[in-house]
Design a protein around this motif. Structure first.
Motif, PDB file in Angstrom:
ATOM      1  N   GLN A  28       0.738  -1.143  -0.127  1.00 28.32           N
ATOM      2  CA  GLN A  28      -0.016   0.096  -0.022  1.00 28.32           C
ATOM      3  C   GLN A  28       0.905   1.256  -0.053  1.00 28.32           C
ATOM      4  OE1 GLN A  28      -2.492  -0.538   3.464  1.00 28.32           O
ATOM      5  NE2 GLN A  28      -4.140  -1.577   2.216  1.00 28.32           N
TER       6      GLN A  28
ATOM      7  N   VAL B 117      -3.613  10.393  -3.217  1.00 30.22           N
ATOM      8  CA  VAL B 117      -3.650   9.569  -4.176  1.00 30.22           C
ATOM      9  C   VAL B 117      -3.119   8.400  -3.557  1.00 30.22           C
ATOM     10  CG1 VAL B 117      -2.755   8.675  -6.425  1.00 30.22           C
ATOM     11  CG2 VAL B 117      -3.334  10.862  -6.276  1.00 30.22           C
ATOM     12  N   TYR B 118      -3.786   7.155  -3.690  1.00 31.56           N
ATOM     13  CA  TYR B 118      -3.354   6.163  -3.031  1.00 31.56           C
ATOM     14  C   TYR B 118      -3.388   4.881  -3.846  1.00 31.56           C
ATOM     15  CZ  TYR B 118      -8.474   5.027  -3.397  1.00 31.56           C
ATOM     16  OH  TYR B 118      -9.637   4.678  -4.158  1.00 31.56           O
ATOM     17  N   GLU B 119      -2.537   3.865  -3.483  1.00 38.64           N
ATOM     18  CA  GLU B 119      -2.286   2.663  -4.332  1.00 38.64           C
ATOM     19  C   GLU B 119      -2.624   1.251  -3.418  1.00 38.64           C
ATOM     20  OE1 GLU B 119       1.430   4.313  -6.525  1.00 38.64           O
ATOM     21  OE2 GLU B 119       1.428   2.372  -6.010  1.00 38.64           O
ATOM     22  N   THR B 120      -3.357   0.474  -3.595  1.00 38.44           N
ATOM     23  CA  THR B 120      -3.581  -0.710  -2.794  1.00 38.44           C
ATOM     24  C   THR B 120      -4.000  -1.750  -3.647  1.00 38.44           C
ATOM     25  OG1 THR B 120      -4.824  -1.643  -1.097  1.00 38.44           O
ATOM     26  CG2 THR B 120      -5.987  -0.056  -2.631  1.00 38.44           C
TER      27      THR B 120
ATOM     28  N   SER C 223     -14.176   2.045   0.933  1.00 34.55           N
ATOM     29  CA  SER C 223     -14.144   1.994  -0.659  1.00 34.55           C
ATOM     30  C   SER C 223     -15.633   1.791  -1.459  1.00 34.55           C
ATOM     31  CB  SER C 223     -13.251   0.789  -0.944  1.00 34.55           C
ATOM     32  OG  SER C 223     -13.691  -0.303  -0.214  1.00 34.55           O
TER      33      SER C 223
ATOM     34  N   GLU D  56     -18.765   6.043  -2.401  1.00 29.99           N
ATOM     35  CA  GLU D  56     -18.218   6.993  -3.181  1.00 29.99           C
ATOM     36  C   GLU D  56     -18.677   8.390  -3.320  1.00 29.99           C
ATOM     37  OE1 GLU D  56     -16.649   4.179  -6.784  1.00 29.99           O
ATOM     38  OE2 GLU D  56     -15.917   6.304  -6.821  1.00 29.99           O
TER      39      GLU D  56
ATOM     40  N   LYS E 197     -12.877   6.481  -6.633  1.00 32.17           N
ATOM     41  CA  LYS E 197     -12.228   5.457  -6.868  1.00 32.17           C
ATOM     42  C   LYS E 197     -11.403   5.202  -8.073  1.00 32.17           C
ATOM     43  CE  LYS E 197     -13.392   0.793  -5.240  1.00 32.17           C
ATOM     44  NZ  LYS E 197     -14.394  -0.086  -4.658  1.00 32.17           N
TER      45      LYS E 197
ATOM     46  N   THR F 274     -10.006   7.205  -9.973  1.00 28.22           N
ATOM     47  CA  THR F 274      -8.680   7.898  -9.966  1.00 28.22           C
ATOM     48  C   THR F 274      -7.771   7.660  -8.804  1.00 28.22           C
ATOM     49  OG1 THR F 274      -9.670   9.851  -9.371  1.00 28.22           O
ATOM     50  CG2 THR F 274      -9.282   9.476 -11.828  1.00 28.22           C
ATOM     51  N   SER F 275      -8.380   6.643  -7.990  1.00 29.28           N
ATOM     52  CA  SER F 275      -7.666   6.246  -6.517  1.00 29.28           C
ATOM     53  C   SER F 275      -7.105   7.626  -5.816  1.00 29.28           C
ATOM     54  CB  SER F 275      -6.552   5.693  -6.900  1.00 29.28           C
ATOM     55  OG  SER F 275      -6.920   4.118  -7.539  1.00 29.28           O
ATOM     56  N   SER F 276      -8.257   8.585  -5.844  1.00 28.76           N
ATOM     57  CA  SER F 276      -7.945   9.733  -5.201  1.00 28.76           C
ATOM     58  C   SER F 276      -9.030  10.023  -4.139  1.00 28.76           C
ATOM     59  CB  SER F 276      -7.805  11.026  -6.117  1.00 28.76           C
ATOM     60  OG  SER F 276      -9.087  11.387  -6.698  1.00 28.76           O
TER      61      SER F 276
END
Lengths: 117, 116
Positions: free
Chosen positions: A2, A24-27, A53, A56, A70, A72-74
């Motif tokens: 993550q 901005v996230y990554e998972t 998650s 929204e 979601k 754009t993962s922002s």
């Protein structure tokens, strides 16, 4: 793994201006939680919002609003009509849903907001 | 939320000594966490402390350097051992009230440690 990225390290505004903080996230998880915390100069971390998650919908709380996208993962945070008391470091954080992960939070690097009178 | 206190709030210590930081919560919680925040940096999880079991340490943190105790559901301690100037940081404890996945963590006021 993550990861949370807050590209803005510092933002300076004049009182009553709006300010938007990017996150901005990554998972790889399909289910996760996102958080925002405020750290004023006193050092204590103050919880602002938790969003899962699946939800929204944008949220507004007083002068604070959050925009979760979601696609754009922002998970961006806007302070409307900023005040001097809003001066602080703001952290975005990501939490997983896997119990074995022990509710670990991954924090972004933080954005320092300076509101000038 | 919960009321969380930490002692001491700040300390200045000499190199080679150890400091024990206390974290007290006003309600019983399953999960407590210890974080380190180096100057101007973000928060890094040191370990998760569950009552009745050994603490789980994150990569880069070891028990010999950061021993943790969790004697009951409202209290935990973190010891910073054999300190060096690189240990100068804010140390924060946090709790997850419900203890489930994705639960919100509430933080204590932090302990500001300076090592000379």
């Amino acid at each position: 793994a993550q990861k949370v990225t807050q590209a803005q390290t510092e933002i300076s505004v004049v009182e009553k201006e709006d300010v938007t903080l990017d996150c901005v996230y990554e998972t790889r998880d399909t289910t996760y939680y996102l958080f925002w915390y405020k750290q004023p100069p006193s050092g204590e971390l103050v919880f602002l919002i938790r969003r899962n998650s699946f939800d929204e919908q944008n949220e507004i709380s007083g002068r604070y609003s959050w925009n979760f996208q979601k696609s754009t993962s922002s998970f961006n945070f806007t302070i409307t009509a900023s005040q001097v008391v809003d001066s602080a470091v703001y952290f975005c954080a990501l939490g997983g849903m896997i119990k074995a992960a022990g509710n670990k939070l991954t924090f972004g690097g933080g954005t320092r907001v300076l509101v000038k009178p | 939320s919960a009321v969380i206190s930490q002692k001491p709030s700040r300390d200045i210590c000499q190199r080679g000594t150890s400091l024990t930081i206390q974290c007290q919560v006003d309600s019983q919680v399953t999960m407590m966490f210890w974080y380190r925040q180096q100057p101007g940096q973000s928060l890094t999880l040191i370990a998760t402390a569950n009552q009745g079991s050994e603490a789980t340490y994150e990569s880069g943190f070891v028990i010999d350097k950061f021993p943790i105790s969790r004697p009951n559901l409202t209290f935990s301690t973190l010891t910073v051992s054999n300190m060096s100037p690189e240990d100068s940081s804010i140390y924060l404890c946090s709790v997850a009230l419900a203890g489930g996945p994705g639960d919100t963590q509430y933080f204590g006021p932090g302990t500001r440690l300076t090592v000379l």
